[in-house]
Design an enzyme around this catalytic site. Structure first.
Site, short mmCIF file in Angstrom:
data_model
loop_
_atom_site.label_atom_id
_atom_site.label_comp_id
_atom_site.label_asym_id
_atom_site.label_seq_id
_atom_site.Cartn_x
_atom_site.Cartn_y
_atom_site.Cartn_z
N TYR A 189 5.53 26.16 -3.28
CA TYR A 189 6.29 27.17 -3.77
C TYR A 189 6.67 26.25 -5.30
O TYR A 189 7.74 26.94 -5.80
CB TYR A 189 7.85 27.61 -3.12
CG TYR A 189 7.65 27.75 -1.29
CD1 TYR A 189 6.44 28.25 -1.20
CD2 TYR A 189 8.09 27.26 -0.67
CE1 TYR A 189 6.80 29.42 0.54
CE2 TYR A 189 7.58 27.91 0.77
CZ TYR A 189 7.00 28.62 0.99
OH TYR A 189 6.45 29.05 2.40
N TYR B 268 8.77 38.37 7.20
CA TYR B 268 7.78 36.49 6.39
C TYR B 268 7.14 36.13 8.39
O TYR B 268 7.80 35.81 8.69
CB TYR B 268 8.64 35.99 6.11
CG TYR B 268 7.97 34.62 5.89
CD1 TYR B 268 6.82 33.95 4.46
CD2 TYR B 268 8.23 33.31 6.75
CE1 TYR B 268 6.50 33.10 4.83
CE2 TYR B 268 7.84 32.40 6.37
CZ TYR B 268 6.70 31.73 5.07
OH TYR B 268 5.96 30.49 4.97
N ASP C 138 8.83 37.02 16.26
CA ASP C 138 8.31 35.56 16.08
C ASP C 138 10.23 35.38 15.38
O ASP C 138 10.80 35.37 15.13
CB ASP C 138 8.20 35.80 14.06
CG ASP C 138 7.95 34.71 13.59
OD1 ASP C 138 8.52 33.61 14.17
OD2 ASP C 138 7.72 34.74 12.47
N LYS D 213 10.44 25.82 13.98
CA LYS D 213 11.97 25.33 13.07
C LYS D 213 12.43 23.96 13.48
O LYS D 213 13.08 23.63 13.46
CB LYS D 213 12.50 26.51 12.37
CG LYS D 213 11.67 27.10 11.32
CD LYS D 213 12.36 26.99 10.24
CE LYS D 213 11.32 27.04 9.28
NZ LYS D 213 10.82 28.50 8.60
C1 LIG Z 1 9.01 28.95 9.13
C2 LIG Z 1 8.37 30.22 9.05
C3 LIG Z 1 7.35 30.75 9.90
C4 LIG Z 1 6.14 29.30 9.42
O1 LIG Z 1 6.57 28.36 9.60
P1 LIG Z 1 5.21 26.38 8.97
O2 LIG Z 1 5.79 25.76 10.08
O3 LIG Z 1 6.39 27.03 8.23
O4 LIG Z 1 4.71 27.45 9.42
C5 LIG Z 1 7.17 31.61 10.73
N1 LIG Z 1 7.37 32.61 10.94
C6 LIG Z 1 9.16 32.77 10.29
C7 LIG Z 1 10.23 33.96 10.96
C8 LIG Z 1 9.32 31.66 9.80
O5 LIG Z 1 10.88 31.19 9.66
#
Ligand SMILES: *Cc1c(COP(=O)(O)O)cnc(C)c1O
Length: 448
Positions: free
Chosen positions: A45, A173, A267, A296
């Protein structure tokens, strides 16, 4: 702090004068690995032509990061909100050391092991409803891609090959890979730049009021015949700007998915593991998705690991005598034993240490101390949910410059878009949390 010429842009063929500049921020104190390695690194980024030189981290402890030049920063981000138990928790370290001694990794193709199977059964016990089949991957984006593949192949296997699209949301996202970009917010996901390279999914407004609800249902009605799933981040659209929505929105999505026969993918890569005040955000809406993605904080911020978990009716659509009905996916480092051991240790800590109580305390602390930012010039909103604190500005002209000002205050806070946010470790001591909120108040008081 800023270099006369940007050190990041120095290329391999740069003159010796330029290589000298690679260490310009505080050249005398930068270690060799930094000056020699930086010209070979491409940062995330970042506009590499203008990005400020990255900090050189040396070590971490709980909510603090020590730099090689001796400075120590209080960390407001917890390594993109992964390090929920603070850095270097001894229980996670012991788990990784023990696993390292016996078996760091084996391929998961045709072979399984205790850390992965224990983790799978523990996750299924912890998750709401009958989410009970775990597919491990090594990053959040890939976990979302697997969820999308599951949802698409679910239809193919059921003989509905035309229903392959997702309904996703503005402000959403779900990752940076090409497939996940296509379900991100169209502007933030750079859909205009990538054009036809990206799959064409349906992007709706989150149904939060009468107008957005009408538009959401209109799109649903129009496209139901080609849709397989609705995908969203529950309660918080993280990278979209830490936008919060009420649990009612999730109930609306669950009801809509049921009415139109769609799968609901939540997600929870950002929200999972306590960040919003409950172990999983969907618990606050008392709904169960058909597929959930986690990553995460899954390993407590130590190792790369992600999981996509499906309910039985999804899994059963793949059971068949037809080999083409199998889920064809298998990352090399899938279910890495070290990462699974870390994740098991992280789950231990949720059982033995008062994490959700700490989240509640952080919530009260942030609510109390960020409120005074509301009347500062240029501040548009102050909001807190779980262990997430957000000060939204009218706009941030230069997030890099703002970040530098926070560093000068000895805090690690990484503004983006128009927000300054905190997602600290749940174990952060109150005085460190106050150091973060004080720094935000001081810096925003003198902004412009
Ligand atoms: C960080 C994130 C992703 C992507 O995860 P990466 O490990 O960076 O590929 C997908 N969805 C959400 C909601 C996120 O916060």
């Amino acid at each position: 702090m800023s270099a006369p010429q940007n050190p990041l842009a120095a290329s391999r063929t740069a003159s010796s004068q330029q290589s000298e500049l690679a260490a310009a921020p505080s050249s005398a104190s930068m270690p060799d690995w930094y000056t020699q390695g930086l010209p070979h690194i491409w940062l995330p980024y970042s506009q590499m032509k203008t990005a400020p030189a990255p900090l050189a981290a040396r070590s971490t402890h709980n909510a603090r990061i020590q730099l090689t030049d001796g400075r120590e920063l209080v960390d407001g981000v917890a390594a993109w909100w992964t390090a929920c138990h603070g850095y270097n928790h001894p229980h996670i370290r012991a788990a990784i050391e023990a696993q390292l001694a016996t078996m760091p990794h084996v391929m998961f193709g045709g072979m399984v092991h205790e850390p992965a199977l224990k983790l799978a059964s523990r996750l299924c016990a912890l998750l709401p409803g009958d989410l009970d089949r775990v597919f491990f991957t090594d990053s959040g984006s890939v976990a979302v891609e697997v969820a999308m593949k599951m949802a698409i192949q679910y239809r193919l296997n059921k003989g509905e090959p035309k229903r392959t699209k997702m309904l996703a949301f503005k402000g959403g996202y779900h990752g940076d890979t090409l497939a996940t970009m296509s379900v991100c917010d169209p502007e933030e996901g750079m859909h205009h730049l990538y054009g036809d390279v990206l799959a064409n999914h349906i992007i709706a407004p989150l149904p939060q009021d009468e107008a957005s609800e009408a538009e959401f249902f209109r799109l649903l009605e129009t496209h139901a015949h080609e849709l397989t799933a609705i995908i969203t981040e529950p309660l918080v659209q993280g990278a979209g700007g830490m936008l919060f929505h009420s649990p009612d929105v999730l109930r609306t999505l669950r009801t809509a998915a049921d009415r139109y026969g769609l799968l609901l993918i939540l997600d929870e890569i950002f929200t999972g593991f306590g960040r919003t005040g409950t172990m999983f955000a969907c618990e606050q809406a008392e709904i169960v998705p058909d597929i959930i993605t986690l990553s995460k904080a899954l390993t407590g911020g130590t190792m790369a690991l992600a999981a996509t978990i499906a309910r039985p009716h999804v899994f059963e659509a793949f059971l068949s005598d037809n080999p083409e009905h199998a889920l064809m996916h298998g990352p090399t480092f899938m279910a890495n034993a070290l990462a699974c051991a870390c994740a098991n240790a992280s789950l231990d800590l949720f059982e033995t240490e008062p994490r959700l109580e700490q989240v509640a305390a952080i919530n009260a602390h942030l609510t109390r101390e960020l409120e005074r930012c509301r009347t500062l010039p240029g501040v548009k909103d102050v909001r807190v949910l779980g262990a997430i604190g957000v000060v939204e500005l009218e706009k941030i002209a230069n997030p890099d410059a703002l970040r530098q000002r926070f560093i000068a205050e000895n805090v690690w806070i990484r503004p983006f878009r128009s927000i300054v946010y905190l997602t600290p470790a749940f174990t952060i001591p109150p005085e460190d949390l106050t150091a973060l909120t004080d720094a935000i108040y001081r810096v925003l008081s003198t902004e412009n």
